[in-house]
Design an enzyme around this catalytic site. Structure first.
Site, PDB file in Angstrom:
ATOM      1  N   HIS A   1       1.222  -3.604  -2.028  1.00 37.28           N
ATOM      2  CA  HIS A   1       0.277  -2.595  -1.522  1.00 37.28           C
ATOM      3  C   HIS A   1      -0.916  -2.418  -2.463  1.00 37.28           C
ATOM      4  CE1 HIS A   1      -0.526   0.685   1.352  1.00 37.28           C
ATOM      5  NE2 HIS A   1      -1.139   1.269   0.330  1.00 37.28           N
TER       6      HIS A   1
ATOM      7  N   ASP B   1      -5.079  -0.930  -2.272  1.00 35.14           N
ATOM      8  CA  ASP B   1      -6.060  -0.214  -1.442  1.00 35.14           C
ATOM      9  C   ASP B   1      -7.503  -0.613  -1.713  1.00 35.14           C
ATOM     10  OD1 ASP B   1      -4.994   1.679   0.535  1.00 35.14           O
ATOM     11  OD2 ASP B   1      -3.899   2.520  -1.156  1.00 35.14           O
TER      12      ASP B   1
ATOM     13  N   GLU C   1      -1.276   0.692   7.138  1.00 40.43           N
ATOM     14  CA  GLU C   1      -0.577   1.823   6.536  1.00 40.43           C
ATOM     15  C   GLU C   1      -0.671   3.066   7.406  1.00 40.43           C
ATOM     16  OE1 GLU C   1      -2.007   3.286   2.765  1.00 40.43           O
ATOM     17  OE2 GLU C   1      -0.013   4.000   2.204  1.00 40.43           O
TER      18      GLU C   1
ATOM     19  N   HIS D   1       1.957   7.404   7.804  1.00 46.62           N
ATOM     20  CA  HIS D   1       1.388   7.761   6.501  1.00 46.62           C
ATOM     21  C   HIS D   1       1.903   9.173   6.229  1.00 46.62           C
ATOM     22  CE1 HIS D   1      -1.666   8.633   3.337  1.00 46.62           C
ATOM     23  NE2 HIS D   1      -1.250   7.439   2.978  1.00 46.62           N
TER      24      HIS D   1
ATOM     25  N   HIS E   1       6.482   6.221   2.759  1.00 46.14           N
ATOM     26  CA  HIS E   1       5.861   7.379   3.437  1.00 46.14           C
ATOM     27  C   HIS E   1       6.696   8.013   4.550  1.00 46.14           C
ATOM     28  CE1 HIS E   1       1.764   7.628   1.693  1.00 46.14           C
ATOM     29  NE2 HIS E   1       1.837   6.319   1.571  1.00 46.14           N
TER      30      HIS E   1
ATOM     31  N   HIS F   1       5.554   0.386  -1.188  1.00 45.16           N
ATOM     32  CA  HIS F   1       5.109   1.050  -2.426  1.00 45.16           C
ATOM     33  C   HIS F   1       5.847   2.378  -2.599  1.00 45.16           C
ATOM     34  CE1 HIS F   1       2.410   2.443   0.737  1.00 45.16           C
ATOM     35  NE2 HIS F   1       1.811   3.333  -0.024  1.00 45.16           N
TER      36      HIS F   1
END
Ligand SMILES: *[C@@H]1O[C@H](CO)[C@@H](O)[C@H](O)[C@H]1NC(C)=O
Ligand SMILES: *[C@@H]1O[C@H](CO)[C@@H](O)[C@H](O)[C@H]1NC(C)=O
Ligand SMILES: *[C@@H]1O[C@H](CO)[C@@H](O)[C@H](O)[C@H]1NC(C)=O
Ligand SMILES: *[C@@H]1O[C@H](CO)[C@@H](O)[C@H](O)[C@H]1NC(C)=O
Ligand SMILES: *[C@@H]1O[C@H](CO)[C@@H](O)[C@H](O)[C@H]1NC(C)=O
Ligand SMILES: [Zn+2]
Length: 410
Positions: A36, A38, A141, A168, A214, A235
Site C-alpha cells: 500500500h 499513497d 481503497e 475505507h 480498514h 496495510h
C-alpha cells in the site's frame, strides 16, 4: 583475544553492516513488494494529477516519502499503488475520482517506462523483477469506489484493479468499517450484507484480492469465512502490540493462518506504537509477532508511505526497506522467511486468487436492493419496482409529491 575497549563500537558497526549487506544480497533477486502506497493521492493533492508539471518529476520530487531514487535505494520491486478517494466522495463522485486515480497510475507507468511496469498478474510481477523495473499494480481503497455496483466492480477489474479494500473508514451500504468497533459508527451490515457477500463472490470469480485493512472485525471474519481464496490485509499491524482497531486481533490472525492469507504490516506510528513516535525496531516487533501467531507465510509489508504523517525513526521513506530486512536477519529470521515476507507470500496469495478465478462461471448479476442504495443523486433505471410513468402512475405521483412540495418552497 577481545579487542581493546576503544574498538568495540567499530565491531558493533561491522556486525550491523553484515546484516545490511546480507539484506541487500537477498533483495537483489527478491525485492520487496509493498502492499500500500499513497503516492497517487499525493499527485492529486499536490499537482492535480498533472505529471508533466516540472515539480511533479518523480526523479526529483522531494516532498514525498516516495520517488524514483528512493524506490531504487529501497530495492522496491513491486508496489500496489493505492487508488484512494476519501469517504466524503461516497454517493457523490467516488467512481469518477477512482477512475482518475487509476489513470494517474497508468500514466506514471507510461511516463517512466524505465522504472515502472504496470502489470496485472503474478506472472507480470515476476517479469518486472527480471527486467529490474518496479511492478506496478492498482489497489482500490474503499468499497465506496464501486458505488454498490457489480458492473463497476467488473469494469475496475478490467482497468487493472487487483485488490479492493472492502471499506475505507466509513460503512458502505454492504460492509462495515473498523469505526464500528470503536463505537463511533453503527453496525449496519453485521459484517457483510447479502449484497456484500455477492461482491465478495464476484471478486473471487474475477480474481480481485479481498483486502481487509480498514474493515470491522465482523467483516474480517465474514470475508475470511466466505472467500474461496486467501485474502490480504494490505496495510494493518498486530492488535496485541498496539490496541488500535485498524490492527488485526489474534483470533483473526489464527484465521489468517488457516486460510493461507497475508498481513502486510503498516508502519504508521499510531498503529505501530499507539503513540506519535515509533522506531524501526517496533515495526520488527509486529513482524515477529505476526510470524509467531500466524506463521512466517502470513507476513508482508504494507508501509502506507505517503498516506500517513508520522513514520518510525529508521523508516522515514521507501529507501529504508533494507534496514528493516537487516533487523529481521539480526533477529534470526531465515533467508526463506525473509524472502517470503519480501515477495513470495504475496505471490503465493496472488497466484491462489488467480487459480480460484473463473471467467466461465456465471457473473453475479443481482443488484443491491433499491432501498439499500442511497438514491438522492441517482436515477433508478433498471429497478423494475421503481415507479415509472407507464407502469405505475400512482406511484409516480407519490414520488413526485416531495418534488412538488420542494418547488413550493422555492
Ligand atoms: C525528470 O528530471 C530528470 C532529471 O532532471 C530528467 O532527466 C527527466 O527527463 C525528467 N523527466 C520527465 C518525465 O520530465
Ligand atoms: C525503540 O523504541 C522503544 C520504545 O520506545 C525503545 O525501548 C527502544 O530502545 C528503541 N529502539 C531503538 C533501536 O532505538
Ligand atoms: C500456519 O501455522 C502452521 C503451524 O504453525 C504453519 O506450519 C504454517 O506455515 C502457517 N501458515 C502460514 C501461511 O504461515
Ligand atoms: C539468534 O541466534 C543466535 C545463535 O543461535 C543466538 O545466540 C541469539 O540469541 C539469537 N538472537 C535472537 C534475537 O533470537
Ligand atoms: C469454472 O466454472 C464452470 C461453470 O461453473 C465450471 O464448470 C468449471 O468447472 C469451473 N472451472 C474451474 C477450474 O473451477
Ligand atoms: Zn488506508
Amino acid at each position: 583475544m577481545c579487542p581493546s575497549w576503544w574498538l568495540w563500537p567499530l565491531v558493533a558497526v561491522c556486525a550491523a553492516d553484515v546484516y545490511r549487506e546480507e539484506a541487500e544480497r537477498i533483495m537483489q533477486d527478491t525485492p520487496v513488494i509493498d502492499g500500500h502506497n499513497d503516492l497517487p493521492w499525493q499527485l492529486l493533492t499536490k499537482f492535480n494529477n498533472r505529471l508533466q508539471d516540472e515539480a511533479a518529476n518523480l526523479t526529483t520530487l522531494a516532498s514525498t516519502h516516495t520517488n524514483i531514487p528512493k524506490l531504487r535505494a529501497g530495492l522496491v520491486g513491486g508496489q500496489f499503488w493505492s487508488a484512494y478517494v476519501p469517504c466524503d466522495t461516497q454517493n457523490k463522485d467516488a467512481v469518477r475520482r477512482t477512475l482518475e486515480q487509476m489513470d494517474v497510475v497508468h500514466r506514471m507507468c507510461e511516463m517512466y517506462p524505465e522504472t515502472f511496469l504496470c502489470v496485472t498478474s503474478s506472472a507480470g510481477i515476476r517479469q518486472a523483477f527480471q527486467e529490474g523495473r518496479v511492478a506496478s499494480l492498482i489497489g482500490v481503497e474503499g468499497g465506496h469506489s464501486i458505488d454498490s455496483s457489480l458492473g463497476v466492480l467488473r469494469v475496475l477489474y478490467r482497468l487493472g484493479m487487483r485488490y479492493l479494500t472492502l471499506t475505507h473508514s466509513c460503512n458502505t451500504p454492504w460492509a462495515d468499517n473498523w469505526l464500528v468497533d470503536t463505537g463511533s459508527d453503527e453496525a449496519q451490515s453485521q459484517g457483510l450484507s447479502e449484497f456484500g457477500q455477492r461482491v465478495l463472490r464476484e471478486m473471487n470469480r474475477l480474481g480481485v484480492m479481498v483486502d481487509l485493512a480498514h474493515v470491522s472485525v465482523a467483516t474480517m471474519k465474514a470475508a475470511l469465512q466466505l472467500s474461496t481464496a486467501p485474502v490480504i490485509f494490505s496495510h494493518s499491524s498486530a492488535y496485541s502490540l498496539c490496541a488500535h482497531r485498524r490492527n488485526v486481533p489474534d483470533d483473526v490472525l489464527l484465521l489468517v493462518n488457516e486460510t493461507g492469507s497475508l498481513v502486510m504490516v503498516n508502519f504508521y506510528n499510531d498503529y505501530v506504537s499507539c503513540s506519535r513516535t515509533a522506531n524501526l525496531s517496533q515495526v520488527a516487533d509486529h513482524l515477529d509477532y505476526i510470524k509467531k501467531v500466524a506463521g512466517a507465510g502470513a507476513v508482508g509489508f504494507g508501509g502506507d508511505f505517503d498516506g500517513v504523517t508520522r513514520l518510525p525513526t529508521g523508516l522515514e521513506d521507501v529507501s529504508k526497506y533494507p534496514d528493516l530486512i537487516a533487523e529481521l536477519l539480526r533477529r534470526n529470521w531465515t533467508e526463506a522467511e525473509v524472502r517470503g515476507a519480501l515477495a513470495e507470500n504475496l505471490l503465493r496469495v496472488f497466484e491462489a486468487v488467480e487459480q480460484v478465478s473463473n471467467s466461465t462461471q456465471a457473473a453475479e448479476e443481482e443488484p443491491i436492493p433499491l432501498e439499500q442504495l442511497g438514491t438522492s443523486c441517482r436515477m433508478q433505471y433498471g429497478y423494475s419496482d421503481a415507479p415509472t410513468l407507464r407502469r405505475q402512475p400512482g406511484a409516480l405521483l407519490a414520488s413526485l409529491a416531495p418534488l412538488i412540495f420542494s418547488l413550493r418552497l422555492l
